[in-house]
Structures are given as C-alpha cells and as structure tokens.
Design an enzyme around this catalytic site. Structure first.
Site, PDB file in Angstrom:
ATOM      1  N   ARG A 164     -10.758   3.068  12.184  1.00 41.11           N
ATOM      2  CA  ARG A 164     -11.546   2.715  11.617  1.00 41.11           C
ATOM      3  C   ARG A 164     -12.589   1.410  12.115  1.00 41.11           C
ATOM      4  NH1 ARG A 164     -10.442   2.561   5.184  1.00 41.11           N
ATOM      5  NH2 ARG A 164     -12.127   0.816   5.779  1.00 41.11           N
TER       6      ARG A 164
ATOM      7  N   ASP B 169     -14.114  -1.788  10.235  1.00 40.84           N
ATOM      8  CA  ASP B 169     -14.925  -2.120   8.690  1.00 40.84           C
ATOM      9  C   ASP B 169     -16.323  -3.054   9.297  1.00 40.84           C
ATOM     10  OD1 ASP B 169     -13.826  -0.804   7.486  1.00 40.84           O
ATOM     11  OD2 ASP B 169     -12.401  -2.065   6.380  1.00 40.84           O
TER      12      ASP B 169
ATOM     13  N   GLY C  51      -6.721   6.054   5.309  1.00 42.08           N
ATOM     14  CA  GLY C  51      -6.107   6.211   4.600  1.00 42.08           C
ATOM     15  C   GLY C  51      -6.818   8.095   4.872  1.00 42.08           C
TER      16      GLY C  51
ATOM     17  N   GLU D 121       1.154  -1.199   0.159  1.00 49.76           N
ATOM     18  CA  GLU D 121       0.164  -0.380   0.114  1.00 49.76           C
ATOM     19  C   GLU D 121       0.632   1.462   0.164  1.00 49.76           C
ATOM     20  OE1 GLU D 121      -3.893  -1.026   2.566  1.00 49.76           O
ATOM     21  OE2 GLU D 121      -2.292  -0.944   3.241  1.00 49.76           O
TER      22      GLU D 121
ATOM     23  N   ASN E  61      -9.107  -1.131  11.252  1.00 48.19           N
ATOM     24  CA  ASN E  61      -7.634  -0.664  10.213  1.00 48.19           C
ATOM     25  C   ASN E  61      -7.002   0.620  11.849  1.00 48.19           C
ATOM     26  OD1 ASN E  61      -8.403  -1.403   7.352  1.00 48.19           O
ATOM     27  ND2 ASN E  61      -9.901  -0.242   7.963  1.00 48.19           N
TER      28      ASN E  61
ATOM     29  N   GLU F  70     -13.444  -6.344  10.344  1.00 50.81           N
ATOM     30  CA  GLU F  70     -11.989  -5.954  10.125  1.00 50.81           C
ATOM     31  C   GLU F  70     -11.804  -4.297  10.784  1.00 50.81           C
ATOM     32  OE1 GLU F  70      -8.859  -4.545   7.580  1.00 50.81           O
ATOM     33  OE2 GLU F  70     -10.314  -3.211   6.672  1.00 50.81           O
TER      34      GLU F  70
ATOM     35  N   TYR G  63      -9.960   3.512  -5.554  1.00 52.13           N
ATOM     36  CA  TYR G  63      -9.526   4.306  -5.479  1.00 52.13           C
ATOM     37  C   TYR G  63      -9.544   4.638  -6.779  1.00 52.13           C
ATOM     38  CZ  TYR G  63      -7.128   2.290  -1.725  1.00 52.13           C
ATOM     39  OH  TYR G  63      -6.587   1.978   0.053  1.00 52.13           O
TER      40      TYR G  63
ATOM     41  N   SER H  72      -5.883  -2.812   1.436  1.00 57.83           N
ATOM     42  CA  SER H  72      -7.087  -2.686   0.585  1.00 57.83           C
ATOM     43  C   SER H  72      -6.845  -3.403  -0.815  1.00 57.83           C
ATOM     44  CB  SER H  72      -5.026  -1.705  -0.374  1.00 57.83           C
ATOM     45  OG  SER H  72      -5.255  -0.316  -0.073  1.00 57.83           O
TER      46      SER H  72
HETATM   47  N1  LIG Z   1     -17.325 -11.354   4.597  1.00 61.48           N
HETATM   48  C1  LIG Z   1     -17.400 -11.353   3.816  1.00 61.48           C
HETATM   49  N2  LIG Z   1     -18.835 -10.798   3.042  1.00 61.48           N
HETATM   50  C2  LIG Z   1     -18.813 -10.416   1.970  1.00 61.48           C
HETATM   51  N3  LIG Z   1     -18.214  -9.402   1.830  1.00 61.48           N
HETATM   52  C3  LIG Z   1     -16.711  -8.904   2.578  1.00 61.48           C
HETATM   53  C4  LIG Z   1     -16.860  -9.989   3.862  1.00 61.48           C
HETATM   54  N4  LIG Z   1     -15.212 -10.004   4.221  1.00 61.48           N
HETATM   55  C5  LIG Z   1     -15.014  -8.482   3.260  1.00 61.48           C
HETATM   56  N5  LIG Z   1     -15.800  -8.201   2.169  1.00 61.48           N
HETATM   57  C6  LIG Z   1     -15.850  -7.084   1.413  1.00 61.48           C
HETATM   58  O1  LIG Z   1     -13.984  -7.229   1.258  1.00 61.48           O
HETATM   59  C7  LIG Z   1     -13.779  -5.816   0.903  1.00 61.48           C
HETATM   60  C8  LIG Z   1     -12.326  -5.562   1.781  1.00 61.48           C
HETATM   61  O2  LIG Z   1     -12.811  -6.594   2.754  1.00 61.48           O
HETATM   62  P1  LIG Z   1     -11.704  -6.215   3.858  1.00 61.48           P
HETATM   63  O3  LIG Z   1     -11.801  -7.208   5.608  1.00 61.48           O
HETATM   64  O4  LIG Z   1     -12.030  -4.489   5.267  1.00 61.48           O
HETATM   65  O5  LIG Z   1      -9.950  -5.857   3.766  1.00 61.48           O
HETATM   66  P2  LIG Z   1      -9.400  -4.964   3.823  1.00 61.48           P
HETATM   67  O6  LIG Z   1      -8.113  -4.771   5.010  1.00 61.48           O
HETATM   68  O7  LIG Z   1      -8.371  -5.005   2.633  1.00 61.48           O
HETATM   69  O8  LIG Z   1     -10.621  -3.714   3.574  1.00 61.48           O
HETATM   70  C9  LIG Z   1     -15.045  -5.243   2.013  1.00 61.48           C
HETATM   71  O9  LIG Z   1     -14.879  -3.920   1.903  1.00 61.48           O
HETATM   72  C10 LIG Z   1     -16.459  -5.625   1.885  1.00 61.48           C
HETATM   73  O10 LIG Z   1     -16.198  -5.443   0.522  1.00 61.48           O
HETATM   74 MG   LIG Z   2     -11.901  -2.726   5.164  1.00 64.53          MG
END
Ligand SMILES: Nc1ncnc2c1ncn2[C@@H]1O[C@H](COP(=O)(O)OP(=O)(O)O)[C@@H](O)[C@H]1O
Ligand SMILES: [Mg+2]
Length: 312
Positions: free
Chosen positions: A255, A257, A276, A23, A272, A270, A216, A150
């Site tokens: 943040r 998610d 960003g 990243e 962060n 997750e 992005y 990302s």
């Molecule tokens: N269990 C899940 N079910 C559906 N979509 C998911 C799931 N886990 C992640 N995503 C999708 O993938 C994206 C990135 O996942 P995330 O775990 O937040 O990783 P990153 O650290 O890359 O942001 C999320 O913003 C969401 O859109």
């Molecule tokens: Mg994420």
C-alpha cells in the site's frame, strides 16, 4: 483451479504473525484473519508466532512457504525475508531490499526525490543540533520516527517547543527522526496487488491526523471507496503510486499512502509492504470494491510467493 488443486500447489503454509514489534497485536489480528481465509480455501496452513526460534520451528514444521503478516521491525523490514531466503523458503510480498527500504521513511523519500516522485520536504533529526534546521522548514511539521508504523510516536507540531518535545517522544522508537512539512489537504491510500493498483480509498478523520486510534478503534474515521476523484485523476495517481512502489524495490502486494494538497497536487508519504489484513483493513476494502472478496485476496497474496526461487 479448485481449492484442492491450489492447496496442492502451495503445500503447507506457515502464517508468520505476531513478532516482537510495537505492532504485534495488529499483526496477530491480521494473521488470524489470513489463517481463517486460507483454511476456508482448503489450503493447509498453520499460525507461527514469530520469536527468536522461528527458523528452527519452520524447519521442524516442514512448511513449504511462508505467508508474512508481520508488521514493523523484524517482519516488514527485510530481516525475516533475508532469513527465509537463506533457508530457501519462498515467502509472500516484497524481497529483502524492497522491505528494508520501504521500512525506512527517510531513505524512501530520498529515492523518490531521485526519480522525481513528489514527497514533502523534510529534515532528518539525529541530535538536538538538527532541530533548528527542522524548524527552518516552517511550521506546522509532522514529526515521526523513521522506522515505525501505525502512527506510533508521531506528532504534529506548531512551534519550536512542541518540536523539541515531539522529537523526544519519537526517538523513544528510533534514534532517527524525521520532521516533515505538514500537508494540508486530503488523505488517500492506494493498495497494490500483483502489479496492479486497486481502487483508491480516501480517509477522513476528525483527529489531527490518521493516528493510532483513528486507525484501529475510533468509529469517527470514514473511508470512501470509490474515493470520489474523477477517473482520469485516479488513474494518474494510481500510476504514480505504482511507480513509487517500484522505485523502492517493493513487489507483490502493499500500500502507498499519499496526500493531495489544496492545489490538488499529490505528495507521497510512505510505502507499507505488509499492510493490515483484518477484514476491516484498507487493502481488503479496496479489493472488495474491485470485486475481490477477502478469501480470494488472501489467496492472491499467497500467490505472490510462487516463482520465488530463493536467489532473488
Ligand atoms: N507530511 C504530513 N502532513 C500531514 N499529515 C501527515 C504527514 N505525514 C503523515 N501524516 C499523517 O500521519 C499518518 C501516519 O503517517 P505515516 O507516515 O503514513 O506513518 P505510519 O507508518 O504510521 O502509517 C498519515 O496517515 C497522515 O494522516
Ligand atoms: Mg501510513
């Protein structure tokens, strides 16, 4: 306090950006925006692109504190935090433990389960033999490297063949890979600043998920803030996110998610610890809705470095 007063309180600030993770480019963008905002506020600050000599350069530059705007490995995972602690330099955001734990999606989820925070069921894939166990969760699944950001190396899979391929792609980034039950529903993110949750954002993308391009470059991603939830549900979810942030030992700013499934049940995805910070990023967007302009936000993140005594 006026700008000059604050500048004196903070001393010379090293804005740590770039680094060597996947990243890097995102971090450089955020870093430049942060640097500009600090300078605008009259705070003495300089960019420091992080490489192997970073500690030597920090010592030589007579900086008083570090503003960490590094994403991913080496910068968001406790490594630079530990190094800064060792040289007694205060820094922004989460400490060593919170950074390391939040970077690891698998162990974050283990902690959450331990304290009753809902997170999608998942299986850790260490080698090919674990694929059957992952498939047993039922498709679709999300396959992701446990320590990336990302959306790098991530894929949605619908069957065993795709699962195998996605695992091979994910383990390019990390030998530990997570297969997680796919949540059908809406995606949200909760920004956290100095112990408080900012207004939540709902993210919408025509892509399969919020992938690298949706994050992005695509102009088809929409961001809703205020997010449209009723006030009571939003404040319950904000409280849940604060608890989730705290549970992994994260602090200062960051943040969380999450997703809401079709039954409106939350599933935390997750944390962060260094999100960003370009003026198009999510934390600045939420802050603006809370009446906090970008420059002020940048300074409030800097303020999370105050009171760090180096032995936290
Ligand atoms: N269990 C899940 N079910 C559906 N979509 C998911 C799931 N886990 C992640 N995503 C999708 O993938 C994206 C990135 O996942 P995330 O775990 O937040 O990783 P990153 O650290 O890359 O942001 C999320 O913003 C969401 O859109
Ligand atoms: Mg994420």
């Amino acid at each position: 306090m006026n700008g000059n007063g604050l500048s004196a309180a903070y001393g010379r600030v090293a804005v740590l950006m770039g680094g060597q993770s996947a990243e890097r480019e995102v971090s450089l963008k955020s870093g430049r925006a942060v640097l500009d905002a600090l300078l605008t506020r009259g705070i003495e600050a300089e960019a420091v692109d992080v490489d192997d000599d970073v500690l030597v350069r920090l010592a030589a530059g007579s900086y008083e504190r570090a503003y960490i705007i590094l994403h991913g490995r080496g910068g968001e995972d406790g490594v630079i935090q530990g190094a800064l602690q060792r040289i007694g330099m205060p820094y922004t955001g989460s400490g060593v433990l919170g950074s390391a734990l939040a970077m690891d999606k698998y162990r974050t989820k283990a902690v959450w389960r331990g304290v009753g925070i809902p997170t999608p069921e998942s299986v850790l894939i260490v080698d090919e033999g674990d694929l059957d166990m992952a498939a047993a969760l039922g498709f679709p699944l999300m396959v992701k490297p446990i320590c990336e950001g990302s959306s790098i190396g991530m894929n949605k899979v619908e069957n065993r063949t795709q699962l195998h391929r996605a695992w091979e792609q994910a383990r390019v980034y990390d030998y530990l890979v997570l297969a997680e039950r796919w949540i059908v529903g809406e995606e949200y993110t909760t920004s956290i600043l100095q112990g408080e949750a900012l207004p939540m954002i709902r993210l919408e993308t025509p892509h399969l998920f919020y992938d690298y391009e949706a994050k992005y470059s695509a102009d088809t991603t929409s961001y809703h803030c205020p997010c449209g939830l009723d006030a009571a549900q939003e404040s319950d979810l904000q409280a849940l996110c604060l608890k989730a942030f705290d549970a992994v030992g994260a602090s200062g700013w960051g943040r969380v998610d999450l997703m809401l499934d079709e039954q409106r049940q939350p599933w935390l995805i997750e944390v962060n610890t260094v999100p960003g910070m370009t003026d198009h990023s999510l934390v600045p967007m939420a802050a603006r809705v809370a009446g906090i302009e970008f420059d002020e936000l940048v300074e409030r993140v800097l303020a999370t470095s105050l009171g760090r005594d180096g032995d936290e």
